[in-house]
Design a protein around this motif. Structure first.
Motif, short mmCIF file in Angstrom:
data_model
loop_
_atom_site.label_atom_id
_atom_site.label_comp_id
_atom_site.label_asym_id
_atom_site.label_seq_id
_atom_site.Cartn_x
_atom_site.Cartn_y
_atom_site.Cartn_z
N GLY A 162 0.78 -1.24 0.00
CA GLY A 162 0.00 0.00 0.00
C GLY A 162 0.81 1.28 0.00
N HIS A 163 2.14 1.18 -0.03
CA HIS A 163 2.96 2.40 -0.08
C HIS A 163 3.04 2.97 -1.49
N GLN A 164 2.58 2.21 -2.48
CA GLN A 164 2.71 2.60 -3.88
C GLN A 164 2.04 3.96 -4.13
N GLY A 165 2.80 4.89 -4.67
CA GLY A 165 2.27 6.22 -4.95
C GLY A 165 2.38 7.19 -3.80
N ASP A 166 2.77 6.71 -2.62
CA ASP A 166 2.99 7.59 -1.47
C ASP A 166 4.38 8.19 -1.64
N PHE A 167 4.45 9.45 -2.05
CA PHE A 167 5.70 10.07 -2.49
C PHE A 167 6.84 9.86 -1.50
N ILE A 168 6.59 10.14 -0.24
CA ILE A 168 7.66 10.07 0.76
C ILE A 168 8.14 8.64 0.96
N ASN A 169 7.19 7.70 0.94
CA ASN A 169 7.53 6.30 1.24
C ASN A 169 7.72 5.43 0.01
N ASP A 170 7.62 6.03 -1.17
CA ASP A 170 7.78 5.28 -2.41
C ASP A 170 8.88 5.92 -3.26
N GLN A 171 8.63 7.10 -3.79
CA GLN A 171 9.59 7.72 -4.70
C GLN A 171 10.91 8.10 -4.01
N ILE A 172 10.84 8.61 -2.79
CA ILE A 172 12.08 9.03 -2.12
C ILE A 172 12.34 8.18 -0.87
N TRP A 173 11.99 6.90 -0.94
CA TRP A 173 12.19 6.05 0.23
C TRP A 173 13.65 5.96 0.68
N PRO A 174 14.67 6.01 -0.21
CA PRO A 174 16.04 5.97 0.31
C PRO A 174 16.37 7.14 1.24
N VAL A 175 15.80 8.31 0.93
CA VAL A 175 16.02 9.48 1.79
C VAL A 175 15.39 9.25 3.15
N MET A 176 14.16 8.73 3.15
CA MET A 176 13.45 8.48 4.41
C MET A 176 14.15 7.38 5.21
N ARG A 177 14.69 6.39 4.52
CA ARG A 177 15.43 5.34 5.21
C ARG A 177 16.63 5.94 5.94
N LEU A 178 17.33 6.84 5.27
CA LEU A 178 18.49 7.48 5.87
C LEU A 178 18.10 8.28 7.12
N LEU A 179 17.02 9.06 7.02
CA LEU A 179 16.56 9.85 8.16
C LEU A 179 16.11 8.95 9.30
N ASN A 180 15.43 7.86 8.96
CA ASN A 180 14.95 6.95 9.99
C ASN A 180 16.11 6.29 10.72
N ARG A 181 17.11 5.88 9.95
CA ARG A 181 18.23 5.12 10.54
C ARG A 181 19.09 5.98 11.46
N TYR A 182 19.26 7.26 11.12
CA TYR A 182 20.20 8.08 11.87
C TYR A 182 19.54 9.23 12.63
N PHE A 183 18.21 9.29 12.60
CA PHE A 183 17.53 10.40 13.29
C PHE A 183 16.30 9.91 14.05
N TRP A 184 15.27 9.51 13.31
CA TRP A 184 13.99 9.24 13.96
C TRP A 184 14.01 8.01 14.86
N ARG A 185 14.85 7.01 14.61
CA ARG A 185 14.87 5.82 15.46
C ARG A 185 15.24 6.18 16.89
N PHE A 186 16.03 7.23 17.06
CA PHE A 186 16.44 7.65 18.40
C PHE A 186 15.38 8.54 19.04
N PHE A 187 14.70 9.34 18.22
CA PHE A 187 13.73 10.27 18.77
C PHE A 187 12.42 9.59 19.16
N HIS A 188 12.02 8.52 18.45
CA HIS A 188 10.74 7.92 18.84
C HIS A 188 10.87 7.10 20.12
N ILE A 189 12.10 6.82 20.56
CA ILE A 189 12.30 6.17 21.85
C ILE A 189 11.76 7.05 22.97
N VAL A 190 11.90 8.38 22.81
CA VAL A 190 11.44 9.31 23.85
C VAL A 190 10.08 9.90 23.51
N GLY A 191 9.39 9.31 22.54
CA GLY A 191 8.00 9.69 22.30
C GLY A 191 7.73 10.64 21.16
#
Length: 297
Positions: A162-191
């Motif tokens: 179901g991600h097909q056509g979702d710009f952030i999670n489809d067309q630019i998913w490598p960018v979001m993967r990078l942000l998730n791996r080095y940014f958001w994974r640490f921030f969602h630990i604290v909510g």
């Protein structure tokens, strides 16, 4: 319209699977198996998920994982995930050995779209205890989508993450993967919530769901997806849009079952018995409804 075009493309390339009243399917999505660290949102539900999988294995169900089974945005090395949740993968291997496991890729495990990566990561693994390589899912093909075609009822069920056509999670998913791996994974630990995720952003989730409805209305398909993490089972007057939900809710996991040509939305959760003993129980949330309700007109 872009979502509809991408979904239609996935539908046209999808593997067709015949089924009948004897077929049994369980659909889970967005398991997000991680590394068992504080950022692993699946870890607190591992026992529920294991128990549910064993139930479906023993009951003769085929397990279709509707994308994002493994959290490859936060963790680059799949072998770390496999080791962290080795009990899970031993059950999944039993499904696979019985030809009852179908894995779809989603945006968080898009890496498995690449057959070379799939072969390297999923065909085998190094057994740390026996100290040799052992088969995991040899020759597995991780698919984008499948279409279930009923042999007796004019019903066709399109299954895709179901991600097909979702710009952030489809067309630019490598960018979001990078942000998730080095940014958001640490921030969602604290909510803190990632605003790019449809699971954490209600406006984005509703927009995506509207796009699913447009696709269903335009192409007259019965659709099973995940991605938004919000379970959905249509009312009698609604379009045939089903959403499995996810396996990282705080207290339960949700999925879709098909059995005896009926479809239902179910949940598994830990619940106290009358004497206070904690137990894992299965509950039907919506349905079951006969698949004939969704027959082509």
């Amino acid at each position: 319209m872009f979502t509809s075009k991408k979904l239609l493309s996935a539908y046209e390339k999808a593997t067709k699977i015949p089924f009948d009243e004897h077929s049994k399917y369980i659909f889970f999505s967005d398991v997000h198996r991680g590394d068992n660290s504080l950022s692993d949102e699946f870890a607190h539900n591992q026992n529920i998920y294991n128990f549910a999988l064993q139930y479906y294995l023993d009951a003769g169900f085929t397990y279709i994982e509707v994308g994002d089974g493994d959290e490859l945005w936060e963790q680059s090395n799949f072998q770390v995930i496999r080791y962290a949740h080795s009990d899970v993968f031993m059950i999944l291997r039993q499904f696979y050995d019985l030809d009852r496991f179908i894995m779809l890729y989603g945006n968080h495990n898009m890496a498995f779209k690449n057959p070379k990566h799939t072969k390297k990561q999923l065909f085998s693994f190094y057994d740390e205890y026996k100290e040799f390589f052992s088969e995991l899912f040899p020759n597995i093909e991780v698919k984008e989508a499948v279409v279930l075609e009923n042999k007796k009822i004019p019903v066709e069920i399109f299954v895709v993450h179901g991600h097909q056509g979702d710009f952030i999670n489809d067309q630019i998913w490598p960018v979001m993967r990078l942000l998730n791996r080095y940014f958001w994974r640490f921030f969602h630990i604290v909510g803190l919530k990632n605003p790019a995720s449809p699971a954490k952003n209600a406006h984005k989730r509703h927009k995506i769901e509207k796009n699913y409805s447009k696709f269903i209305a335009a192409y007259h398909k019965t659709l099973i997806v995940g991605h938004t993490h919000r379970p959905k089972f249509p009312k009698p007057d609604e379009l045939p849009y089903f959403n499995t939900g996810c396996c990282i809710h705080p207290r339960n996991i949700t999925g879709i079952e098909i059995e005896n040509n009926h479809i239902a939305l179910i949940e598994w959760r830990i619940s106290p018995s009358d004497n206070g003993t904690l137990q894992i129980i299965r509950r039907i949330i919506r349905g079951p409804r006969p698949l004939s309700d969704f027959a082509s007109k």
